[in-house]
Design an enzyme around this catalytic site. Structure first.
Site, PDB file in Angstrom:
ATOM      1  N   SER A  37      53.470  79.808  35.456  1.00  0.00           N
ATOM      2  CA  SER A  37      54.511  79.008  34.801  1.00  0.00           C
ATOM      3  C   SER A  37      55.915  79.318  35.304  1.00  0.00           C
ATOM      4  O   SER A  37      56.878  78.721  34.842  1.00  0.00           O
ATOM      5  CB  SER A  37      54.471  79.242  33.289  1.00  0.00           C
ATOM      6  OG  SER A  37      54.718  80.616  32.987  1.00  0.00           O
ATOM      7  N   THR A 169      71.096  38.932  12.169  1.00  0.00           N
ATOM      8  CA  THR A 169      69.786  39.331  11.652  1.00  0.00           C
ATOM      9  C   THR A 169      68.771  38.446  12.354  1.00  0.00           C
ATOM     10  O   THR A 169      69.030  37.252  12.598  1.00  0.00           O
ATOM     11  CB  THR A 169      69.670  39.143  10.125  1.00  0.00           C
ATOM     12  OG1 THR A 169      69.878  37.762   9.797  1.00  0.00           O
ATOM     13  CG2 THR A 169      70.708  39.995   9.392  1.00  0.00           C
ATOM     14  N   HIS A 170      67.635  39.004  12.735  1.00  0.00           N
ATOM     15  CA  HIS A 170      66.617  38.280  13.507  1.00  0.00           C
ATOM     16  C   HIS A 170      67.199  37.744  14.820  1.00  0.00           C
ATOM     17  O   HIS A 170      66.717  36.751  15.354  1.00  0.00           O
ATOM     18  CB  HIS A 170      66.011  37.133  12.690  1.00  0.00           C
ATOM     19  CG  HIS A 170      65.540  37.532  11.336  1.00  0.00           C
ATOM     20  ND1 HIS A 170      64.331  38.158  11.103  1.00  0.00           N
ATOM     21  CD2 HIS A 170      66.138  37.427  10.109  1.00  0.00           C
ATOM     22  CE1 HIS A 170      64.191  38.400   9.815  1.00  0.00           C
ATOM     23  NE2 HIS A 170      65.272  37.969   9.189  1.00  0.00           N
ATOM     24  N   SER A 291      72.545  43.973  43.117  1.00  0.00           N
ATOM     25  CA  SER A 291      71.199  43.584  43.526  1.00  0.00           C
ATOM     26  C   SER A 291      71.093  43.651  45.037  1.00  0.00           C
ATOM     27  O   SER A 291      72.059  43.398  45.754  1.00  0.00           O
ATOM     28  CB  SER A 291      70.908  42.155  43.048  1.00  0.00           C
ATOM     29  OG  SER A 291      69.765  41.624  43.690  1.00  0.00           O
ATOM     30  N   ASN A 299      74.394  44.780  37.276  1.00  0.00           N
ATOM     31  CA  ASN A 299      73.312  45.159  36.362  1.00  0.00           C
ATOM     32  C   ASN A 299      73.681  46.377  35.520  1.00  0.00           C
ATOM     33  O   ASN A 299      74.209  47.361  36.048  1.00  0.00           O
ATOM     34  CB  ASN A 299      72.041  45.462  37.146  1.00  0.00           C
ATOM     35  CG  ASN A 299      71.586  44.265  37.971  1.00  0.00           C
ATOM     36  OD1 ASN A 299      71.703  43.127  37.535  1.00  0.00           O
ATOM     37  ND2 ASN A 299      71.077  44.527  39.165  1.00  0.00           N
ATOM     38  N   TYR A 331      47.640  83.327  19.495  1.00  0.00           N
ATOM     39  CA  TYR A 331      48.131  82.774  20.753  1.00  0.00           C
ATOM     40  C   TYR A 331      46.977  82.231  21.599  1.00  0.00           C
ATOM     41  O   TYR A 331      45.883  82.793  21.622  1.00  0.00           O
ATOM     42  CB  TYR A 331      48.896  83.835  21.547  1.00  0.00           C
ATOM     43  CG  TYR A 331      49.542  83.291  22.802  1.00  0.00           C
ATOM     44  CD1 TYR A 331      50.800  82.697  22.757  1.00  0.00           C
ATOM     45  CD2 TYR A 331      48.881  83.336  24.030  1.00  0.00           C
ATOM     46  CE1 TYR A 331      51.385  82.179  23.889  1.00  0.00           C
ATOM     47  CE2 TYR A 331      49.453  82.810  25.173  1.00  0.00           C
ATOM     48  CZ  TYR A 331      50.715  82.221  25.101  1.00  0.00           C
ATOM     49  OH  TYR A 331      51.283  81.715  26.224  1.00  0.00           O
TER      50      TYR A 331
END
Length: 478
Positions: A37, A169-170, A291, A299, A331
């Site tokens: 590790s 909303t929505h 692009s 973008n 462990y």
């Protein structure tokens, strides 16, 4: 007295594991790579050194090692700290992890005193201590960056307290709100994220050091003393629990996931607002890209990337939950896999907050586009209903009247505020000339002048409140 042979600098000895006495053959090279590790846990090196120094000071205090041993350990660790900081430290895969790498180097530098350091300790409580120390410090960085982002967005709210935009909303235009009010909504979300981080920090900040492998140790250790040296608020009360649970790391990943969810929602709005169909904002060029084929494109790459990275942190949380769900006490080697998800969540959140602090400071709202969009979809219809109620009409009746009025405006292709008074009165005799103040966008937002409302006056009060909070935090930090 026979002198011990010091083989600490023997090349063959250097390859020998700290635990290899029980085994008759070396670890296969592939197995070594698979189970090591050090490539990722070496980032905890400073926490490992701090934990070792506190453990050594405690051992000296209770008389398990001498003051000379302690002095040698401190001298060796100071050199190792410098080597790691400068990049001169040689990390060795065959030593598996950050702990054995540092211990081996310490022993090479100071001899037997380095070998005594691990007395009364296991790698199990050592790694549990390291990850808590490391995570604690990273939580502090995240909290500071959250506070900075809040400060940036409070400034935006102050600059644009009266800038009218559509509230949705929505994803349909619902009622007009102010851009400042919208910014402050995220300030509140990020405050809860900050509170979650600080709350879980208390549970992170408990010392497992001294729990040893799983059952404690036979040495006369003083766990409260080592905990105090490391700035822990408390000591883990059960040795099995201390080395075998990672719920604090799971909780961090959970808080990080919620934080990234808030960032992702803001990102989605920035992407929508920047599109040509909305054109509500401009982003600084440095946070956008072009692009490869369409030269006109600009973008919103940073918000889009952040929106994607939210899923990455969700994955870190699921990985931690899955890792822990089938591990018996105490462990298990599985726990080696706890670090990379936590490290990834830390890095992702820190980098995202850094980008957003700078980007949000440069957001330029486009007032005309926002105002024009807010006029679509009859956003003051509710205000007309409230007007009728104030003039004695029951709400449900008023709701029906406004529905008829909206239909009439739709058939004429105009807004409610453009309907002649005689047409409005045909739906209710309670309507008078003063209704036009109600039907204006400015009248709508100004009317919501109460705690938590979108009125510019209330936005100004909330900005003042947040500026006081920010000033208080700065004073405490000074």
């Amino acid at each position: 007295m026979t002198q011990e042979h010091d083989n600490s600098n023997d090349p063959l000895h250097a390859k020998k594991k700290a635990w290899s006495g029980r085994f008759s053959e070396p670890v296969d090279a592939f197995v070594l790579r698979y189970t090591a590790s050090v490539d990722f846990d070496k980032r905890m090196a400073m926490a490992d050194i701090d934990g070792s120094l506190a453990h050594a000071a405690m051992l000296a205090k209770v008389g398990v090692i001498t003051e000379q041993d302690l002095a040698d350990i401190r001298r060796g660790m100071a050199q190792i700290r410098e080597e790691i900081t400068s990049g001169a430290f040689e990390w060795q895969l065959e030593l598996e992890d950050v702990h054995l790498n540092i211990e081996a180097r310490l022993t090479a530098l100071i001899g037997d005193a380095g070998k005594r350091l691990h007395t009364g300790r296991s790698r199990n409580d050592q790694v549990a201590t390291d990850i808590r120390l490391y995570l604690r410090s990273e939580i502090d960085v995240i909290v500071a960056r959250l506070e900075h982002l809040q400060e940036v967005m409070v400034h935006q709210a102050k600059q644009h307290a009266g800038l009218i935009m559509p509230g949705f909303t929505h994803m349909q235009v619902a009622q007009p709100v102010t851009f400042g009010h919208h910014m402050l909504a995220y300030v509140e979300m990020f405050e809860r994220d900050r509170e979650r981080m600080l709350d879980l920090r208390r549970r992170v900040n408990r010392s497992p050091l001294g729990a040893a492998a799983l059952a404690g140790t036979t040495y006369p250790i003083d766990r409260e003393y080592s905990a105090s040296l490391l700035g822990f608020e408390a000591v883990a009360q059960n040795s099995l629990d201390a080395v075998s649970d990672r719920d604090f790391a799971i909780e961090f990943c959970s808080a990080a996931a919620v934080l990234m969810m808030h960032i992702s929602r803001l990102s989605e709005e920035l992407v929508i607002w920047m599109s040509q169909r909305f054109a509500f904002i401009k982003l600084p060029d440095r946070f956008t890209t072009g692009s490869s084929i369409m030269p006109q494109k600009k973008n919103p790459d940073v918000p889009e990337t952040a929106r994607g990275k939210a899923g990455r942190v969700y994955g870190d949380l699921i990985a931690m939950l899955t890792l822990m769900k089938g591990t018996p006490l105490a462990y298990n080697k599985d726990f080696q896999e706890d670090k990379e998800p936590v490290f990834d969540a830390i890095d992702t959140v820190k980098d995202t907050l850094r980008a957003f602090c700078d980007m949000m400071a440069g957001v330029e709202p486009q007032a005309d586009a926002m105002h024009h969009a807010a006029q679509a979809g009859y956003p003051t219809a509710t205000d007309l209903a409230d007007y009728l109620v104030r003039h004695g009409t029951p709400f449900r009746t008023a709701h029906d009247i406004v529905g008829q009025t909206v239909r009439a405006a739709s058939e004429r292709g105009c807004g409610l505020e453009d309907l002649p008074l005689d047409v409005l009165k045909s739906f209710s005799p309670a309507i008078e000339e003063d209704v036009y103040e109600v039907l204006k966008l400015e009248g709508s937002v100004n009317a919501r002048n109460h705690l938590g409302g979108t009125a510019p006056a209330q936005v100004a009060k909330q900005v003042e409140r947040w500026e006081a909070i920010i000033s208080e935090r700065a004073a405490k930090a000074a």
